[in-house]
Structure formats: structure tokens, C-alpha cells
Design a protein around this motif. Structure first.
Motif, short mmCIF file in Angstrom:
data_model
loop_
_atom_site.label_atom_id
_atom_site.label_comp_id
_atom_site.label_asym_id
_atom_site.label_seq_id
_atom_site.Cartn_x
_atom_site.Cartn_y
_atom_site.Cartn_z
N ALA A 170 48.37 43.28 41.72
CA ALA A 170 47.90 42.27 40.94
C ALA A 170 46.46 41.89 41.85
N ARG A 171 46.75 41.70 43.10
CA ARG A 171 45.61 41.45 43.92
C ARG A 171 44.51 42.28 43.93
N ASP A 172 44.72 43.60 43.98
CA ASP A 172 43.68 44.50 44.02
C ASP A 172 42.92 44.45 42.57
N LEU A 173 43.70 44.28 41.64
CA LEU A 173 43.09 43.96 40.16
C LEU A 173 42.17 42.83 40.06
N ALA A 174 42.74 41.83 40.73
CA ALA A 174 42.27 40.53 40.61
C ALA A 174 40.74 40.58 41.42
N ARG A 175 40.72 41.24 42.74
CA ARG A 175 39.50 41.49 43.35
C ARG A 175 38.59 42.28 42.54
N ALA A 176 38.94 43.53 42.04
CA ALA A 176 38.22 44.37 41.47
C ALA A 176 37.49 43.71 40.22
N THR A 177 38.15 43.35 39.52
CA THR A 177 37.61 42.86 38.19
C THR A 177 36.85 41.53 38.27
N ALA A 178 37.02 40.56 39.26
CA ALA A 178 36.16 39.72 39.79
C ALA A 178 34.77 40.14 40.24
N ALA A 179 34.54 41.19 40.48
CA ALA A 179 33.26 41.87 40.86
C ALA A 179 32.64 42.27 39.71
N LEU A 180 33.13 42.47 38.49
CA LEU A 180 32.50 42.95 37.16
C LEU A 180 31.43 41.98 36.67
N GLU A 181 30.56 42.47 35.89
CA GLU A 181 29.49 41.85 35.26
C GLU A 181 29.57 41.77 33.88
N PHE A 182 29.38 40.58 33.07
CA PHE A 182 29.49 40.85 31.61
C PHE A 182 28.11 40.05 31.02
N ALA A 183 27.43 40.59 30.16
CA ALA A 183 26.29 39.73 29.52
C ALA A 183 26.64 39.25 28.20
N PRO A 184 25.79 38.41 27.66
CA PRO A 184 25.92 37.67 26.53
C PRO A 184 26.45 38.57 25.30
N PRO A 185 26.96 38.36 24.48
CA PRO A 185 27.63 36.98 24.04
C PRO A 185 28.67 36.38 24.88
N VAL A 186 29.21 37.01 26.00
CA VAL A 186 30.32 36.51 27.16
C VAL A 186 29.35 35.70 28.13
N THR A 187 29.61 34.32 27.98
CA THR A 187 29.31 33.40 29.07
C THR A 187 30.13 33.00 30.17
N HIS A 188 31.53 33.08 29.95
CA HIS A 188 32.42 32.56 30.76
C HIS A 188 33.57 33.58 30.67
N VAL A 189 33.97 33.88 31.82
CA VAL A 189 35.14 34.87 32.18
C VAL A 189 36.14 34.40 33.06
N TYR A 190 37.30 33.96 32.65
CA TYR A 190 38.19 33.63 33.62
C TYR A 190 39.04 34.63 34.04
N LEU A 216 39.71 50.13 35.58
CA LEU A 216 40.37 49.53 36.59
C LEU A 216 41.64 49.11 35.87
N CYS A 217 41.59 48.61 34.73
CA CYS A 217 43.02 48.35 34.08
C CYS A 217 43.91 49.41 33.91
N ASP A 218 43.39 50.60 33.69
CA ASP A 218 44.05 51.96 33.45
C ASP A 218 44.76 52.17 34.85
N ARG A 219 44.00 52.00 35.97
CA ARG A 219 44.46 52.41 37.15
C ARG A 219 45.60 51.38 37.60
N ALA A 220 45.61 50.16 37.18
CA ALA A 220 46.53 49.24 37.53
C ALA A 220 47.74 49.67 36.81
N LEU A 221 47.64 49.83 35.51
CA LEU A 221 48.90 50.35 34.72
C LEU A 221 49.45 51.33 35.08
N GLN A 222 48.71 52.42 35.60
CA GLN A 222 49.29 53.55 36.18
C GLN A 222 50.18 53.12 37.42
N ARG A 223 49.64 52.25 38.26
CA ARG A 223 50.36 51.99 39.47
C ARG A 223 51.64 51.13 39.19
N ILE A 224 51.58 50.19 38.26
CA ILE A 224 52.61 49.56 37.74
C ILE A 224 53.75 50.65 37.35
#
Length: 236
Positions: free
Chosen positions: A9-29, A167-175
């Protein structure tokens, strides 16, 4: 205690936090970051040992895991059925129409109430369920547009989906490598497609309808439809 699931979970949190998304996405939680305390409490309390089945959802709902850090995390269900409550922080860039109140959130999540209500009815208690089962979300991120409307991961353009899904595929594989499930219970079509893509043919994937109120099927006897799809899994 740092478990294998916590490290994933910590690895996935750090990796996904580094991604960037363009409009229409304006907010990512990213609740793996600001709701880390309840999320890791969930992993450490219920994620021990091998599991017969891993249930996979799509991504956090704005009034579920986005508030509590727990998959399908309706506040009442997480507090009363799972027995989890912990401090929740704030996203770095919060939408004014989608505040994070944590366990003080006044709104519930229908999908979470339905899923955990079904589990309570079928298995009797959280410990009975988690002895052989575990629940995760495929993607940890919540996406919103300028007006605060929820955007699901499948609606992202391909250039943004590809690195996120990798990233999500890899996390699911690890789980799956940690929990060694025989079956994946995919909650909805998206989760089914991603579980098959990530895990191949090595693990049986069985789909149940998504409990979202946006689904007409979910509003017409979702628990019964889920029980039929699960068959023998819906017993202790």
C-alpha cells in the motif's frame, strides 16, 4: 507493525502520487496517504494469513474509502462492523464541494452499506469473513472534475490509464502473491477486466454486480444477485 500488505500500500501510494492527470480531472484524492492510519489498521487487523478469495473493487467512493481509508468504507459500516476508527487528514488539493470529514462524514456510501451488510448477513461477523476473504480496491485514487463530479478510472484517456493501470496491476499481483487466493471476486465489470488482465488465468475470477445505486441491477435485489454469483462462497 509493517506487514507485507502495508508495504504494498505504501509503495502504491507513493507511485500513484507521482502521476499527473489533465482536465477534465482537476482534483485527485489519494486516501492511502491522508487516510493512512485507518487504511493500515484495516490491513493489519484483517489481512493476515492466506485467503481463499480476494474481493476487488474499482476505486474509492467519495463518501466511502475517500473518507475512511477502507474499501467500500461507509463510515457506519467501518466503525460498527469492522471496528475501525482512526485519524484522517486532508488531501493536498481539496475540492470545496467534496470535503473530507473522515469518520465525522455526515453522508453514507450506499455501495459500502450494501457490500458490508451482505457480508454481515452471509458470514455473521467480520472475523468470520476475513478468515478466508479480503477486500481491496484496484485503484486507490479518487478523480473529480471542476464541478466535483466523480470520474471513474475507466473514463481516463489511454495516455493516463496506461501508467496508472500498470502500477495498480503490479500492486494486485503482489497482493495475490501474499494472500495466495484461489478465487478473485470482482465487484463489477471494470474490476473483472482488470483482475483478468493483471492475474491472467492462474486465479479464477468470479464477478458479482457492483452495488452502486447508479446500477439499475443493484437497486433490484443486489444482495440476492451477489449471493447467486458467489454460490458456495457466501457461506462461512
Amino acid at each position: 507493525m509493517t506487514t507485507a500488505l502495508t508495504r504494498i500500500a505504501r509503495d502504491l501510494a507513493r507511485a500513484t502520487a507521482a502521476l499527473e492527470f489533465a482536465p477534465p480531472v482537476t482534483h485527485v484524492y489519494n486516501p492511502l496517504l491522508y487516510a493512512r492510519a485507518p487504511h493500515e489498521a484495516y490491513l493489519e487487523r484483517f489481512g493476515g494469513g492466506k485467503k481463499h478469495a480476494v474481493w476487488v473493487g474499482m476505486n474509492p467512493g467519495p463518501f466511502g474509502m475517500a473518507q475512511t481509508g477502507v474499501p467500500f468504507g461507509d463510515v457506519t459500516a467501518v466503525r460498527a462492523f469492522l471496528g475501525i476508527e482512526a485519524e484522517v487528514g486532508q488531501p493536498a488539493h481539496m475540492h470545496p464541494k467534496r470535503p473530507i470529514h473522515g469518520f465525522s462524514c455526515p453522508r453514507g456510501e450506499v455501495s459500502g452499506r450494501r457490500l458490508w451488510g451482505f457480508v454481515a448477513e452471509a458470514f455473521g461477523s467480520a472475523p468470520a469473513f476475513f478468515r478466508r476473504h479480503f477486500v481491496v480496491n484496484y485503484c486507490p485514487l479518487v478523480f473529480m472534475d471542476e464541478g466535483g463530479r466523480n470520474l471513474t478510472p475507466d473514463k481516463l484517456p489511454a495516455r493516463e490509464r496506461a501508467p496508472l493501470f500498470a502500477l495498480c496491476d503490479r500492486a494486485l499481483q503482489r497482493i495475490a502473491a501474499v494472500l495466495e487466493p484461489r478465487i478473485v471476486v470482482a465487484v463489477g465489470h471494470f474490476a473483472e477486466a482488470r483482475a483478468r488482465a493483471a492475474l491472467g488465468a492462474d486465479i479464477e475470477v468470479r464477478r458479482i454486480p457492483h452495488p452502486s445505486p447508479a446500477s439499475p441491477l443493484a437497486n433490484r435485489g443486489w444482495a440476492e444477485a451477489a449471493a447467486r454469483a458467489l454460490g458456495e462462497l457466501a457461506a462461512p
